[in-house]
Write an enzyme that holds these catalytic residues in place. Structure first.
Site, PDB file in Angstrom:
ATOM      1  N   VAL A 141       0.830  -1.209   0.000  1.00 39.42           N
ATOM      2  CA  VAL A 141       0.000   0.000   0.000  1.00 39.42           C
ATOM      3  C   VAL A 141       0.861   1.254   0.000  1.00 39.42           C
ATOM      4  CG1 VAL A 141      -1.649   1.345   1.374  1.00 39.42           C
ATOM      5  CG2 VAL A 141      -2.006  -1.117   1.034  1.00 39.42           C
ATOM      6  N   GLU A 142       1.951   1.228   0.755  1.00 34.20           N
ATOM      7  CA  GLU A 142       2.792   2.421   0.881  1.00 34.20           C
ATOM      8  C   GLU A 142       3.597   2.719  -0.379  1.00 34.20           C
ATOM      9  OE1 GLU A 142       3.020   4.721   3.165  1.00 34.20           O
ATOM     10  OE2 GLU A 142       1.556   3.817   4.531  1.00 34.20           O
ATOM     11  N   THR A 143       4.234   1.708  -0.945  1.00 36.79           N
ATOM     12  CA  THR A 143       5.179   1.986  -2.037  1.00 36.79           C
ATOM     13  C   THR A 143       5.117   0.983  -3.180  1.00 36.79           C
ATOM     14  OG1 THR A 143       6.957   0.724  -0.954  1.00 36.79           O
ATOM     15  CG2 THR A 143       6.825   3.078  -0.438  1.00 36.79           C
TER      16      THR A 143
END
Length: 355
Positions: A141-143
Protein backbone atom coordinates in the site's frame (compact mmCIF):
# COMPACT_ATOMS: atom_id res chain seq x y z
CA UNK A 1 32.56 56.26 52.09
CA UNK A 2 29.24 55.79 50.39
CA UNK A 3 30.89 56.59 47.05
CA UNK A 4 33.72 54.13 47.74
CA UNK A 5 31.21 51.45 48.59
CA UNK A 6 29.30 52.18 45.42
CA UNK A 7 32.33 51.82 43.12
CA UNK A 8 33.08 48.15 43.91
CA UNK A 9 29.36 47.40 43.79
CA UNK A 10 29.19 49.00 40.37
CA UNK A 11 32.22 46.99 39.30
CA UNK A 12 30.55 43.77 40.40
CA UNK A 13 27.38 44.68 38.52
CA UNK A 14 29.40 45.41 35.41
CA UNK A 15 31.24 42.11 35.71
CA UNK A 16 27.94 40.33 36.16
CA UNK A 17 26.43 42.09 33.18
CA UNK A 18 29.53 41.33 31.17
CA UNK A 19 29.32 37.63 32.00
CA UNK A 20 25.64 37.49 31.10
CA UNK A 21 26.29 39.44 27.93
CA UNK A 22 29.01 37.02 26.91
CA UNK A 23 26.59 34.09 27.25
CA UNK A 24 23.82 35.93 25.44
CA UNK A 25 26.16 37.06 22.68
CA UNK A 26 27.30 33.49 22.21
CA UNK A 27 23.74 32.26 21.90
CA UNK A 28 22.94 35.20 19.62
CA UNK A 29 25.90 34.45 17.38
CA UNK A 30 25.04 30.75 17.31
CA UNK A 31 21.54 31.57 16.19
CA UNK A 32 22.70 34.06 13.58
CA UNK A 33 25.21 32.08 11.62
CA UNK A 34 24.26 33.16 8.11
CA UNK A 35 22.06 30.88 6.05
CA UNK A 36 22.05 31.42 2.32
CA UNK A 37 19.73 30.10 -0.35
CA UNK A 38 15.97 29.63 -0.20
CA UNK A 39 15.68 29.71 3.57
CA UNK A 40 17.83 32.77 4.28
CA UNK A 41 15.96 34.83 6.86
CA UNK A 42 13.02 32.42 7.01
CA UNK A 43 11.04 32.36 10.27
CA UNK A 44 12.26 29.65 12.61
CA UNK A 45 15.66 29.11 11.00
CA UNK A 46 17.70 30.83 13.73
CA UNK A 47 15.81 29.02 16.48
CA UNK A 48 16.35 25.71 14.70
CA UNK A 49 20.11 26.30 14.45
CA UNK A 50 20.19 26.95 18.18
CA UNK A 51 18.00 23.90 18.80
CA UNK A 52 20.41 21.60 16.99
CA UNK A 53 23.28 22.63 19.24
CA UNK A 54 21.88 20.41 22.00
CA UNK A 55 22.41 17.46 19.67
CA UNK A 56 26.03 18.32 18.96
CA UNK A 57 25.42 20.04 15.62
CA UNK A 58 27.56 23.15 15.32
CA UNK A 59 25.73 26.27 14.12
CA UNK A 60 27.97 26.30 11.06
CA UNK A 61 27.08 22.70 10.16
CA UNK A 62 23.35 23.25 10.54
CA UNK A 63 23.52 26.51 8.59
CA UNK A 64 25.43 24.80 5.78
CA UNK A 65 22.79 22.06 5.52
CA UNK A 66 19.91 24.53 5.49
CA UNK A 67 21.73 26.63 2.91
CA UNK A 68 21.76 23.61 0.61
CA UNK A 69 18.05 22.85 1.06
CA UNK A 70 15.54 24.05 -1.53
CA UNK A 71 12.03 25.39 -1.02
CA UNK A 72 9.55 23.39 -3.09
CA UNK A 73 6.29 25.18 -3.86
CA UNK A 74 4.81 21.93 -5.19
CA UNK A 75 5.04 20.49 -1.68
CA UNK A 76 3.08 23.39 -0.22
CA UNK A 77 0.47 23.05 -2.97
CA UNK A 78 0.04 19.35 -2.21
CA UNK A 79 -0.33 20.04 1.51
CA UNK A 80 -2.94 22.70 0.78
CA UNK A 81 -5.19 20.42 -1.21
CA UNK A 82 -8.52 20.26 0.54
CA UNK A 83 -9.76 16.93 1.87
CA UNK A 84 -13.03 15.81 0.31
CA UNK A 85 -16.12 16.75 2.26
CA UNK A 86 -17.99 14.05 4.13
CA UNK A 87 -20.77 12.57 2.05
CA UNK A 88 -24.34 12.46 3.29
CA UNK A 89 -25.17 9.31 1.37
CA UNK A 90 -23.50 6.33 -0.31
CA UNK A 91 -21.19 7.29 -3.18
CA UNK A 92 -19.10 4.13 -3.56
CA UNK A 93 -15.98 5.88 -2.19
CA UNK A 94 -14.74 2.72 -0.45
CA UNK A 95 -15.12 0.62 -3.59
CA UNK A 96 -13.01 3.09 -5.57
CA UNK A 97 -10.41 3.36 -2.81
CA UNK A 98 -10.18 -0.42 -2.47
CA UNK A 99 -9.65 -0.87 -6.21
CA UNK A 100 -6.43 1.17 -6.01
CA UNK A 101 -4.79 -1.48 -3.85
CA UNK A 102 -6.51 -4.80 -4.49
CA UNK A 103 -6.16 -5.24 -8.23
CA UNK A 104 -4.76 -8.46 -9.66
CA UNK A 105 -1.33 -6.93 -10.22
CA UNK A 106 -1.12 -5.73 -6.64
CA UNK A 107 -2.01 -9.14 -5.24
CA UNK A 108 0.35 -10.99 -7.57
CA UNK A 109 3.18 -8.56 -6.90
CA UNK A 110 2.60 -9.02 -3.18
CA UNK A 111 2.98 -12.77 -3.54
CA UNK A 112 6.17 -12.27 -5.56
CA UNK A 113 7.58 -9.86 -2.93
CA UNK A 114 6.78 -12.41 -0.22
CA UNK A 115 8.57 -15.19 -2.07
CA UNK A 116 11.64 -13.03 -2.73
CA UNK A 117 11.87 -12.05 0.93
CA UNK A 118 10.46 -15.13 2.62
CA UNK A 119 13.38 -15.66 4.99
CA UNK A 120 13.26 -12.06 6.28
CA UNK A 121 9.47 -12.24 6.65
CA UNK A 122 9.64 -15.53 8.54
CA UNK A 123 12.23 -14.09 10.95
CA UNK A 124 10.12 -10.99 11.50
CA UNK A 125 6.97 -13.01 12.11
CA UNK A 126 8.77 -15.23 14.62
CA UNK A 127 10.44 -12.34 16.46
CA UNK A 128 7.68 -9.70 16.44
CA UNK A 129 4.55 -11.83 16.17
CA UNK A 130 3.21 -10.06 13.07
CA UNK A 131 2.01 -12.29 10.19
CA UNK A 132 4.00 -11.88 6.96
CA UNK A 133 0.95 -10.94 4.92
CA UNK A 134 0.35 -7.77 6.95
CA UNK A 135 3.96 -6.67 6.63
CA UNK A 136 3.80 -7.27 2.88
CA UNK A 137 0.46 -5.45 2.60
CA UNK A 138 1.78 -2.34 4.36
CA UNK A 139 4.74 -2.18 1.98
CA UNK A 140 2.38 -2.80 -0.94
CA UNK A 141 0.00 0.00 0.00
CA UNK A 142 2.79 2.42 0.88
CA UNK A 143 5.18 1.99 -2.04
CA UNK A 144 3.93 -0.77 -4.34
CA UNK A 145 6.48 -3.15 -2.78
CA UNK A 146 9.29 -0.64 -3.15
CA UNK A 147 8.47 0.44 -6.69
CA UNK A 148 7.54 4.01 -5.69
CA UNK A 149 9.45 5.24 -2.67
CA UNK A 150 9.40 8.90 -3.74
CA UNK A 151 11.75 11.24 -5.58
CA UNK A 152 11.76 14.32 -3.33
CA UNK A 153 14.91 15.04 -1.36
CA UNK A 154 13.95 14.58 2.29
CA UNK A 155 15.90 17.67 3.35
CA UNK A 156 13.91 19.79 0.86
CA UNK A 157 10.58 18.35 1.95
CA UNK A 158 11.17 18.83 5.66
CA UNK A 159 12.81 22.26 5.38
CA UNK A 160 9.98 23.51 3.17
CA UNK A 161 7.33 22.33 5.62
CA UNK A 162 9.27 23.49 8.68
CA UNK A 163 10.09 27.02 7.46
CA UNK A 164 7.57 27.81 4.71
CA UNK A 165 4.38 26.13 5.89
CA UNK A 166 3.32 27.74 9.19
CA UNK A 167 0.24 25.56 9.72
CA UNK A 168 2.38 22.44 10.35
CA UNK A 169 5.70 24.10 11.15
CA UNK A 170 5.98 22.74 14.68
CA UNK A 171 5.51 19.12 13.62
CA UNK A 172 7.84 19.28 10.64
CA UNK A 173 10.51 21.17 12.56
CA UNK A 174 10.59 18.20 14.91
CA UNK A 175 10.83 15.81 11.97
CA UNK A 176 13.68 17.86 10.46
CA UNK A 177 15.44 17.71 13.83
CA UNK A 178 15.04 13.92 13.92
CA UNK A 179 16.16 13.62 10.31
CA UNK A 180 19.47 15.36 10.95
CA UNK A 181 20.08 13.26 14.06
CA UNK A 182 19.20 10.13 12.08
CA UNK A 183 21.56 11.11 9.27
CA UNK A 184 24.43 11.41 11.72
CA UNK A 185 23.53 8.20 13.59
CA UNK A 186 23.40 6.21 10.36
CA UNK A 187 26.30 8.07 8.70
CA UNK A 188 24.07 9.23 5.84
CA UNK A 189 24.64 12.30 3.69
CA UNK A 190 21.62 14.48 4.63
CA UNK A 191 21.23 15.50 0.99
CA UNK A 192 21.05 11.92 -0.30
CA UNK A 193 17.80 10.33 0.96
CA UNK A 194 14.72 10.77 -1.21
CA UNK A 195 11.13 9.98 -0.37
CA UNK A 196 7.65 11.45 -0.29
CA UNK A 197 6.78 15.14 -0.48
CA UNK A 198 6.04 15.00 3.26
CA UNK A 199 9.40 13.48 4.20
CA UNK A 200 8.49 9.79 4.50
CA UNK A 201 11.25 7.34 3.61
CA UNK A 202 11.92 3.87 2.30
CA UNK A 203 9.72 0.89 1.47
CA UNK A 204 7.64 1.45 4.59
CA UNK A 205 7.52 5.26 4.33
CA UNK A 206 8.73 6.04 7.85
CA UNK A 207 8.96 9.63 9.01
CA UNK A 208 12.31 10.43 10.66
CA UNK A 209 10.91 10.21 14.20
CA UNK A 210 9.46 6.77 13.42
CA UNK A 211 12.78 5.75 11.89
CA UNK A 212 14.61 6.60 15.09
CA UNK A 213 11.99 4.92 17.29
CA UNK A 214 11.18 1.80 15.29
CA UNK A 215 13.63 1.10 12.44
CA UNK A 216 15.73 -2.02 12.99
CA UNK A 217 18.77 -3.65 11.41
CA UNK A 218 16.94 -6.80 10.41
CA UNK A 219 19.66 -8.16 8.11
CA UNK A 220 22.45 -7.67 10.65
CA UNK A 221 24.78 -5.57 8.50
CA UNK A 222 25.16 -2.86 11.14
CA UNK A 223 22.91 -0.29 9.44
CA UNK A 224 19.21 0.52 9.50
CA UNK A 225 18.33 0.99 5.85
CA UNK A 226 14.63 1.31 5.05
CA UNK A 227 15.35 1.10 1.32
CA UNK A 228 16.62 -2.42 2.01
CA UNK A 229 13.66 -4.89 1.95
CA UNK A 230 14.94 -6.89 4.92
CA UNK A 231 15.31 -3.86 7.18
CA UNK A 232 11.98 -2.46 5.98
CA UNK A 233 10.27 -5.75 6.81
CA UNK A 234 11.71 -5.91 10.31
CA UNK A 235 10.95 -2.25 10.93
CA UNK A 236 7.28 -2.50 9.94
CA UNK A 237 6.91 -5.55 12.19
CA UNK A 238 8.63 -3.73 15.06
CA UNK A 239 6.33 -0.73 14.55
CA UNK A 240 3.27 -2.96 14.82
CA UNK A 241 4.55 -4.75 17.91
CA UNK A 242 5.35 -1.44 19.62
CA UNK A 243 1.79 -0.26 19.01
CA UNK A 244 0.25 -3.35 20.53
CA UNK A 245 -0.22 -5.99 17.84
CA UNK A 246 -1.88 -9.09 19.31
CA UNK A 247 -0.35 -12.26 17.79
CA UNK A 248 -2.90 -14.79 16.66
CA UNK A 249 -5.86 -12.42 17.07
CA UNK A 250 -8.24 -11.33 14.31
CA UNK A 251 -8.15 -7.90 12.68
CA UNK A 252 -11.69 -7.19 11.47
CA UNK A 253 -14.89 -9.17 10.96
CA UNK A 254 -17.83 -8.38 8.70
CA UNK A 255 -21.02 -7.47 10.57
CA UNK A 256 -24.61 -8.32 9.74
CA UNK A 257 -27.00 -5.40 10.17
CA UNK A 258 -30.74 -5.76 10.68
CA UNK A 259 -31.49 -2.06 10.25
CA UNK A 260 -29.11 0.05 8.11
CA UNK A 261 -30.78 3.20 9.43
CA UNK A 262 -30.05 2.17 13.02
CA UNK A 263 -26.44 1.40 12.12
CA UNK A 264 -26.04 4.77 10.40
CA UNK A 265 -27.29 6.52 13.50
CA UNK A 266 -24.32 5.19 15.48
CA UNK A 267 -20.95 6.86 15.48
CA UNK A 268 -18.51 4.82 13.41
CA UNK A 269 -14.77 4.78 12.87
CA UNK A 270 -11.62 3.03 14.06
CA UNK A 271 -11.60 5.00 17.30
CA UNK A 272 -15.12 4.05 18.40
CA UNK A 273 -15.70 1.48 21.13
CA UNK A 274 -18.76 -0.72 21.60
CA UNK A 275 -19.56 -3.84 23.55
CA UNK A 276 -20.85 -6.77 21.50
CA UNK A 277 -24.03 -6.92 23.56
CA UNK A 278 -24.65 -3.23 22.98
CA UNK A 279 -24.33 -3.68 19.22
CA UNK A 280 -26.42 -6.84 19.25
CA UNK A 281 -29.18 -4.87 20.94
CA UNK A 282 -29.16 -2.60 17.90
CA UNK A 283 -29.22 -5.47 15.45
CA UNK A 284 -25.48 -5.48 14.62
CA UNK A 285 -23.69 -8.81 15.02
CA UNK A 286 -20.42 -10.35 13.83
CA UNK A 287 -20.75 -12.86 11.03
CA UNK A 288 -18.36 -15.21 12.82
CA UNK A 289 -17.08 -15.73 16.34
CA UNK A 290 -14.59 -13.15 17.56
CA UNK A 291 -13.04 -15.15 20.36
CA UNK A 292 -11.92 -13.24 23.42
CA UNK A 293 -12.57 -9.56 22.98
CA UNK A 294 -13.78 -6.75 25.16
CA UNK A 295 -14.91 -3.99 22.84
CA UNK A 296 -14.88 -3.45 19.09
CA UNK A 297 -15.02 -0.46 16.78
CA UNK A 298 -17.88 -0.06 14.34
CA UNK A 299 -16.57 0.48 10.82
CA UNK A 300 -18.75 1.91 8.08
CA UNK A 301 -17.57 1.58 4.48
CA UNK A 302 -19.26 3.56 1.73
CA UNK A 303 -19.34 0.75 -0.81
CA UNK A 304 -20.94 0.71 -4.22
CA UNK A 305 -24.49 -0.49 -3.76
CA UNK A 306 -24.74 0.53 -0.11
CA UNK A 307 -22.88 0.73 3.18
CA UNK A 308 -20.86 -2.20 4.52
CA UNK A 309 -20.36 -2.66 8.25
CA UNK A 310 -17.41 -4.32 9.94
CA UNK A 311 -16.21 -4.75 13.49
CA UNK A 312 -12.63 -3.72 14.11
CA UNK A 313 -10.53 -5.38 16.80
CA UNK A 314 -7.32 -4.30 18.52
CA UNK A 315 -5.14 -5.26 15.56
CA UNK A 316 -7.25 -3.13 13.24
CA UNK A 317 -6.57 -0.17 15.52
CA UNK A 318 -2.85 -0.98 15.41
CA UNK A 319 -2.89 -0.68 11.60
CA UNK A 320 -4.43 2.79 11.95
CA UNK A 321 -1.35 3.88 13.92
CA UNK A 322 0.41 3.75 10.56
CA UNK A 323 -2.23 5.93 8.91
CA UNK A 324 -5.21 7.28 10.83
CA UNK A 325 -7.81 6.16 8.31
CA UNK A 326 -10.43 3.42 8.42
CA UNK A 327 -10.20 2.96 4.66
CA UNK A 328 -6.41 2.69 4.77
CA UNK A 329 -6.46 0.05 7.50
CA UNK A 330 -9.19 -1.94 5.76
CA UNK A 331 -7.28 -1.83 2.47
CA UNK A 332 -4.21 -3.19 4.26
CA UNK A 333 -6.29 -5.90 5.94
CA UNK A 334 -8.02 -7.04 2.78
CA UNK A 335 -4.84 -6.89 0.70
CA UNK A 336 -3.07 -8.99 3.34
CA UNK A 337 -5.82 -11.59 3.22
CA UNK A 338 -5.84 -11.63 -0.58
CA UNK A 339 -2.06 -12.09 -0.74
CA UNK A 340 -2.17 -14.90 1.82
CA UNK A 341 -4.98 -16.66 -0.07
CA UNK A 342 -3.19 -16.33 -3.40
CA UNK A 343 0.11 -17.57 -2.00
CA UNK A 344 -1.52 -20.52 -0.27
CA UNK A 345 -3.52 -21.57 -3.34
CA UNK A 346 -1.97 -24.77 -4.77
CA UNK A 347 -1.66 -23.42 -8.29
CA UNK A 348 -1.59 -19.71 -7.47
CA UNK A 349 -5.02 -19.18 -9.00
CA UNK A 350 -7.34 -16.41 -8.05
CA UNK A 351 -9.15 -16.92 -4.75
CA UNK A 352 -12.28 -14.92 -4.00
CA UNK A 353 -13.30 -13.96 -0.48
CA UNK A 354 -15.04 -11.19 1.42
CA UNK A 355 -12.45 -11.43 4.23
Amino acid sequence: MSILRFIPLLALLLVGCGTSSTRDDGAYNAMHVPVSGDFAGAPGVDAFIARMRQHGYSPERTAAILSGARRQQSIIDLMDQQAPSKSTGPTGAWTRYRAKFLGEDSINNGVAFWRRNEAALDRAAAHYGVPPEYIVAIIGVETRYGGFTGKTRIIDALATLAFAYPRRAEYFTGELENFLIMAREENIDPFAPRGSFAGAMGLGQFMPSSFRDHAVDHDGDGHRDLWNPADAIGSVANYFRHHGWQPGEAVAVRASVESPAAARALKSGFNTSYGLNELAGRGIKPTRALGRTGTVSLLELDAQGGYEYWLGLKNFYVITRYNHSTYYAMAVHQLAQAIRSRKDAPDGTRVSSTW
